[in-house]
Design a protein around this motif. Structure first.
Motif, PDB file in Angstrom:
ATOM      1  N   VAL A  21      58.439 -32.911 -42.501  1.00  0.00           N
ATOM      2  CA  VAL A  21      58.100 -31.884 -41.509  1.00  0.00           C
ATOM      3  C   VAL A  21      57.984 -32.486 -40.118  1.00  0.00           C
ATOM      4  O   VAL A  21      58.518 -31.937 -39.137  1.00  0.00           O
ATOM      5  CB  VAL A  21      56.784 -31.171 -41.892  1.00  0.00           C
ATOM      6  CG1 VAL A  21      56.374 -30.174 -40.822  1.00  0.00           C
ATOM      7  CG2 VAL A  21      56.918 -30.480 -43.243  1.00  0.00           C
ATOM      8  N   SER A  22      57.325 -33.630 -39.999  1.00  0.00           N
ATOM      9  CA  SER A  22      57.070 -34.210 -38.679  1.00  0.00           C
ATOM     10  C   SER A  22      58.320 -34.785 -38.026  1.00  0.00           C
ATOM     11  O   SER A  22      58.304 -35.130 -36.843  1.00  0.00           O
ATOM     12  CB  SER A  22      55.989 -35.297 -38.777  1.00  0.00           C
ATOM     13  OG  SER A  22      56.379 -36.312 -39.668  1.00  0.00           O
ATOM     14  N   LEU A  23      59.426 -34.891 -38.787  1.00  0.00           N
ATOM     15  CA  LEU A  23      60.673 -35.410 -38.223  1.00  0.00           C
ATOM     16  C   LEU A  23      61.708 -34.318 -37.965  1.00  0.00           C
ATOM     17  O   LEU A  23      62.799 -34.601 -37.484  1.00  0.00           O
ATOM     18  CB  LEU A  23      61.272 -36.454 -39.173  1.00  0.00           C
ATOM     19  CG  LEU A  23      60.556 -37.806 -39.185  1.00  0.00           C
ATOM     20  CD1 LEU A  23      60.975 -38.628 -40.392  1.00  0.00           C
ATOM     21  CD2 LEU A  23      60.840 -38.566 -37.901  1.00  0.00           C
ATOM     22  N   ALA A  24      61.337 -33.081 -38.256  1.00  0.00           N
ATOM     23  CA  ALA A  24      62.286 -31.982 -38.067  1.00  0.00           C
ATOM     24  C   ALA A  24      62.606 -31.758 -36.595  1.00  0.00           C
ATOM     25  O   ALA A  24      63.722 -31.382 -36.237  1.00  0.00           O
ATOM     26  CB  ALA A  24      61.727 -30.704 -38.691  1.00  0.00           C
ATOM     27  N   GLN A  25      61.615 -31.994 -35.739  1.00  0.00           N
ATOM     28  CA  GLN A  25      61.805 -31.843 -34.293  1.00  0.00           C
ATOM     29  C   GLN A  25      61.487 -33.171 -33.612  1.00  0.00           C
ATOM     30  O   GLN A  25      60.380 -33.689 -33.759  1.00  0.00           O
ATOM     31  CB  GLN A  25      60.849 -30.768 -33.736  1.00  0.00           C
ATOM     32  CG  GLN A  25      61.078 -29.387 -34.271  1.00  0.00           C
ATOM     33  CD  GLN A  25      62.020 -28.573 -33.385  1.00  0.00           C
ATOM     34  OE1 GLN A  25      62.723 -29.137 -32.541  1.00  0.00           O
ATOM     35  NE2 GLN A  25      62.041 -27.280 -33.579  1.00  0.00           N
ATOM     36  N   PRO A  26      62.408 -33.786 -32.881  1.00  0.00           N
ATOM     37  CA  PRO A  26      63.747 -33.267 -32.605  1.00  0.00           C
ATOM     38  C   PRO A  26      64.857 -33.889 -33.457  1.00  0.00           C
ATOM     39  O   PRO A  26      65.990 -33.467 -33.377  1.00  0.00           O
ATOM     40  CB  PRO A  26      63.933 -33.669 -31.147  1.00  0.00           C
ATOM     41  CG  PRO A  26      63.245 -35.002 -31.070  1.00  0.00           C
ATOM     42  CD  PRO A  26      62.070 -34.918 -32.009  1.00  0.00           C
ATOM     43  N   LEU A  27      64.525 -34.926 -34.251  1.00  0.00           N
ATOM     44  CA  LEU A  27      65.592 -35.734 -34.860  1.00  0.00           C
ATOM     45  C   LEU A  27      66.470 -34.921 -35.798  1.00  0.00           C
ATOM     46  O   LEU A  27      67.707 -34.947 -35.689  1.00  0.00           O
ATOM     47  CB  LEU A  27      64.984 -36.935 -35.594  1.00  0.00           C
ATOM     48  CG  LEU A  27      65.979 -37.947 -36.178  1.00  0.00           C
ATOM     49  CD1 LEU A  27      66.965 -38.437 -35.122  1.00  0.00           C
ATOM     50  CD2 LEU A  27      65.230 -39.115 -36.801  1.00  0.00           C
ATOM     51  N   ASP A  56      60.560 -30.723 -46.141  1.00  0.00           N
ATOM     52  CA  ASP A  56      59.573 -30.739 -47.229  1.00  0.00           C
ATOM     53  C   ASP A  56      58.603 -31.900 -47.025  1.00  0.00           C
ATOM     54  O   ASP A  56      58.762 -32.724 -46.115  1.00  0.00           O
ATOM     55  CB  ASP A  56      60.289 -30.878 -48.583  1.00  0.00           C
ATOM     56  CG  ASP A  56      59.564 -30.131 -49.700  1.00  0.00           C
ATOM     57  OD1 ASP A  56      58.317 -30.080 -49.657  1.00  0.00           O
ATOM     58  OD2 ASP A  56      60.242 -29.612 -50.602  1.00  0.00           O
ATOM     59  N   VAL A  57      57.603 -31.961 -47.890  1.00  0.00           N
ATOM     60  CA  VAL A  57      56.644 -33.068 -47.878  1.00  0.00           C
ATOM     61  C   VAL A  57      57.302 -34.298 -48.492  1.00  0.00           C
ATOM     62  O   VAL A  57      58.241 -34.184 -49.287  1.00  0.00           O
ATOM     63  CB  VAL A  57      55.351 -32.691 -48.631  1.00  0.00           C
ATOM     64  CG1 VAL A  57      54.649 -31.543 -47.929  1.00  0.00           C
ATOM     65  CG2 VAL A  57      55.652 -32.316 -50.082  1.00  0.00           C
ATOM     66  N   ALA A  70      68.315 -37.698 -46.436  1.00  0.00           N
ATOM     67  CA  ALA A  70      67.015 -37.274 -45.910  1.00  0.00           C
ATOM     68  C   ALA A  70      66.491 -38.275 -44.890  1.00  0.00           C
ATOM     69  O   ALA A  70      66.710 -39.483 -45.013  1.00  0.00           O
ATOM     70  CB  ALA A  70      66.012 -37.108 -47.043  1.00  0.00           C
ATOM     71  N   ILE A  71      65.756 -37.763 -43.906  1.00  0.00           N
ATOM     72  CA  ILE A  71      65.097 -38.581 -42.891  1.00  0.00           C
ATOM     73  C   ILE A  71      63.625 -38.677 -43.270  1.00  0.00           C
ATOM     74  O   ILE A  71      62.946 -37.663 -43.414  1.00  0.00           O
ATOM     75  CB  ILE A  71      65.238 -37.953 -41.497  1.00  0.00           C
ATOM     76  CG1 ILE A  71      66.693 -37.599 -41.196  1.00  0.00           C
ATOM     77  CG2 ILE A  71      64.701 -38.894 -40.429  1.00  0.00           C
ATOM     78  CD1 ILE A  71      66.874 -36.753 -39.942  1.00  0.00           C
ATOM     79  N   GLY A  93      51.367 -34.429 -38.235  1.00  0.00           N
ATOM     80  CA  GLY A  93      51.432 -34.829 -36.840  1.00  0.00           C
ATOM     81  C   GLY A  93      51.561 -33.690 -35.848  1.00  0.00           C
ATOM     82  O   GLY A  93      50.794 -33.613 -34.880  1.00  0.00           O
ATOM     83  N   PRO A  94      52.537 -32.768 -36.022  1.00  0.00           N
ATOM     84  CA  PRO A  94      52.684 -31.677 -35.046  1.00  0.00           C
ATOM     85  C   PRO A  94      51.431 -30.814 -34.926  1.00  0.00           C
ATOM     86  O   PRO A  94      51.094 -30.353 -33.829  1.00  0.00           O
ATOM     87  CB  PRO A  94      53.871 -30.876 -35.611  1.00  0.00           C
ATOM     88  CG  PRO A  94      54.658 -31.869 -36.392  1.00  0.00           C
ATOM     89  CD  PRO A  94      53.637 -32.790 -37.004  1.00  0.00           C
TER      90      PRO A  94
END
Length: 283
Positions: A98-104, A126-127, A143-144, A210-211
């Motif tokens: 979730v915390s890497l969805a924006q912006p990467l 996802d988690v 996945a990132i 994080g967000p």
């Protein structure tokens, strides 16, 4: 072989327990036990030794673990390939925490849509625990992730080294102020180094996303450790300020894929992801 048997086997290995595997799969424990009995009958070997603490693999189970992920991945990729939309040569399921969805993740998806137009995309957030399981089972192709655990059948590439920095809404702050400090749980490595640098810190508010933690600090004021890439716009706008001479912590980002993934699809996508992570692409 019924693919659900192999998937159930992998879940028991991952969780170490028939009970926890049944919870993860959302089925009754008796169903999990029946599937394993069926699998053991087909293979003619016992795969698990059950004990009070859970379940451990027999030598035959250790051998089957080398092959089970490939069975599941092959089935998932087969499902993907038969569902390719007209005009596309393949389907790629891209995922991130979730915390890497924006912006990467968003920037990577934008790059994929403009540069690899013959590949259809499915985007999934996802988690971490569920995401790594989905990569291992073939449900997610690439996945990132932060700090992905090493597993048989997975390939892990370093994308970039993030920095966790201490920021605050108070431009005069020079130290970690416990009165408004928000502790963001960035994982065990961060917790260890944070404790070594701030042994007396006892924050009374903590987050594990994080967000959400950053939104709270921006809305109510305060301080906390956040990813430099996420706070940079707020630093430039004057909404946040770096606390000088405070320690910074490394937080690497990785790309995770199956070692048996289709390189003709995943290879170009991964190359693009590396370029996006390095800031080399124009979107």
């Amino acid at each position: 072989m019924d693919i659900e048997l192999a998937r159930t086997f992998i879940e028991i290995v991952s969780t170490g327990s028939f009970i926890r595997a049944s919870e993860r799969l959302n089925v009754a424990q008796t169903t999990v036990s029946a599937r394993i009995r069926n699998l053991e009958q087909q293979l003619g070997r016992a795969l698990f030794i059950r004990h009070k603490g859970g379940a451990s693999l027999t030598p035959a189970g250790e051998q089957f673990l080398r092959h089970a992920p490939m069975f599941v991945q092959l089935w998932q990729r087969t499902l993907h390939q038969v569902a390719v939309p007209p005009g596309r040569r393949a389907v790629l399921t891209a995922g991130s925490e979730v915390s890497l969805a924006q912006p990467l993740l968003l920037d990577w998806v934008r790059w994929m849509r403009s540069s690899l137009q013959d590949i259809a995309l499915r985007v999934h957030v996802d988690v971490p625990q569920d995401l790594i399981n989905q990569v291992a089972s073939g449900m997610v192709d690439l996945a990132i992730m932060y700090a992905p655990p090493h597993r048989p059948g997975l390939k892990i590439d370093l994308l970039l080294e993030e920095k966790l920095v201490l920021v605050t809404t108070n431009s005069e702050a020079r130290l970690l102020d416990e009165s408004d400090y928000v502790y963001m749980d960035w994982g065990p490595d961060f917790g260890l180094h944070h404790g070594m640098n701030f042994p007396s810190a006892a924050p009374d508010l903590s987050f594990d996303l994080g967000p959400l933690a950053l939104s709270y600090v921006l809305a109510t004021g305060g301080s906390g450790y956040f990813r430099m890439s996420s706070v940079q716009p707020h630093l430039e706008a004057g909404r946040l300020h770096l606390v000088p001479e405070m320690p910074q912590f490394s937080y690497p980002v990785y790309a995770v894929q199956s070692a048996s993934a289709d390189e003709s699809v995943v290879g170009p996508a991964l190359a693009g992801l590396h370029s996006v992570a390095r800031g080399e692409t124009k979107l």
